[in-house]
Design an enzyme around this catalytic site. Sequence first.
Site, PDB file in Angstrom:
ATOM      1  N   GLU A  81       1.623   3.366   3.079  1.00  0.00           N
ATOM      2  CA  GLU A  81       2.133   2.724   4.289  1.00  0.00           C
ATOM      3  C   GLU A  81       3.636   2.580   4.114  1.00  0.00           C
ATOM      4  O   GLU A  81       4.118   1.671   3.449  1.00  0.00           O
ATOM      5  CB  GLU A  81       1.429   1.389   4.505  1.00  0.00           C
ATOM      6  N   HIS A 119       0.872  -1.165   0.000  1.00  0.00           N
ATOM      7  CA  HIS A 119       0.000   0.000   0.000  1.00  0.00           C
ATOM      8  C   HIS A 119       0.914   1.221   0.000  1.00  0.00           C
ATOM      9  O   HIS A 119       1.715   1.414   0.918  1.00  0.00           O
ATOM     10  CB  HIS A 119      -0.916   0.009   1.224  1.00  0.00           C
ATOM     11  N   HIS A 136       3.346  -3.772   6.494  1.00  0.00           N
ATOM     12  CA  HIS A 136       2.290  -2.770   6.323  1.00  0.00           C
ATOM     13  C   HIS A 136       2.353  -1.746   7.455  1.00  0.00           C
ATOM     14  O   HIS A 136       3.239  -1.791   8.313  1.00  0.00           O
ATOM     15  CB  HIS A 136       0.915  -3.450   6.319  1.00  0.00           C
ATOM     16  N   GLU A 182       1.870  -5.352  10.600  1.00  0.00           N
ATOM     17  CA  GLU A 182       1.533  -3.922  10.649  1.00  0.00           C
ATOM     18  C   GLU A 182       2.443  -3.294  11.696  1.00  0.00           C
ATOM     19  O   GLU A 182       2.346  -3.597  12.887  1.00  0.00           O
ATOM     20  CB  GLU A 182       0.063  -3.742  11.034  1.00  0.00           C
TER      21      GLU A 182
END
Length: 411
Positions: free
Chosen positions: A86, A83, A190, A249
Amino acid sequence: MDFARLWLGLLLPLVAALDFGYHHQKDMEEFLKNVAKNYSSITRLHSIGKSVKGRNLWVLVVGRFPKEHRIGIPEFKYVANMHGDETVGRELLLHLIEYLVTNDGKDAEVTKLINSTRIHLMPSMNPDGFESVVKPDCFYSNGRENSNYYDLNRNFPDAFEFNNVSRQPETAAVMEWLKTETFVLSANLHGGALVASYPFDNGVPGEPPRARLWLPEPRVELRTLRLEGTGGMQDYNYIWAQCFEITLELSCCKYPHEEKLPFFWNKNKASLIEYIKQVHLGVKGQVFDQNGNPLPNVIVEVQNRKHICPYRTNKFGEYYLLLLPGSYMINVTVPGHDPYLTKVVIPEKSQNFSALKKDILLPFRGQLDSIPVSNPSCSKTPLYSDLPSDSAATKPGLFLFLVTVFLVFVK
């Protein structure tokens, strides 16, 4: 004077120290090319394809044998910036590259890792998205999707639901890349939360939800929920590429101010190294027939822990199974022959940057032309109707392995 200049040159680093700032495509390419040039004996830089707008999807390989796979050397990968907004993972991988190449021969752990592992690092899978961010934001920016406005983490084939979205160039490039290497372990970096997510992103309709690991500080909490995601990259890796991938993440803020980057590097450096080391868990080896010929495309799995798509040996007859310490019965299946069972005991203390090595000699002569070159049970259509009840996804071994690697990031 010339002698003094020579010594000064030897003392200076081969690549100027990487600054803690955001590196756009031009700067990133310059850094990667300099690393590949100055550390050519342990690196290989290549592009696996191009983005919608024609930007290269760069991968830097680090290892003692970076140019090609060597038998017994597992393949590991990190992919970041899927992404585009990110961004922490993108910069962490650039700093990880610098850390690895500059510490080879100086730091014993790094040197052993480079000797024993082939490490593939992709700082950005979505360079178009990154470049399109006009106003960085902690929660959402316009660069999340690629230039065709597709979420790349919802763009892969799915095992449980039809995913008939248009396959994007970045996704197709990764899918082709996975066919070229025997990847064993991977992480997809991420941002936007502190979470470790493991397969599967979705599941068989009507089944209870699975667990997802959150990374709150200072303690670890385990919550259970159903993830709503079709076409994720980690599931594709696990099902169709025989590579166990988790999604990490790493920051609550998707695109933090660059002055925060040293904090994220210092917080995650040791964990990034430690996670790579987990590729050496379990058992590895080759499968041979009675004449010593390596057998490709042979199913090698733990008994009663079948995968949705059976794990098969590569063209060298190699297999890699990530397993925690314990006793296991390995089931080897060759078309036209009865399953061959052999016992392995994984010791409590892992060996020196190596999984337990166990070659398997089958008591018959293999006919290579009779072994199928593809897996007919693993088309890119949903496979949930064929999911075995004793699938590895339902076994505690998979969950315990994830907990093991998860704890690496919360030390």
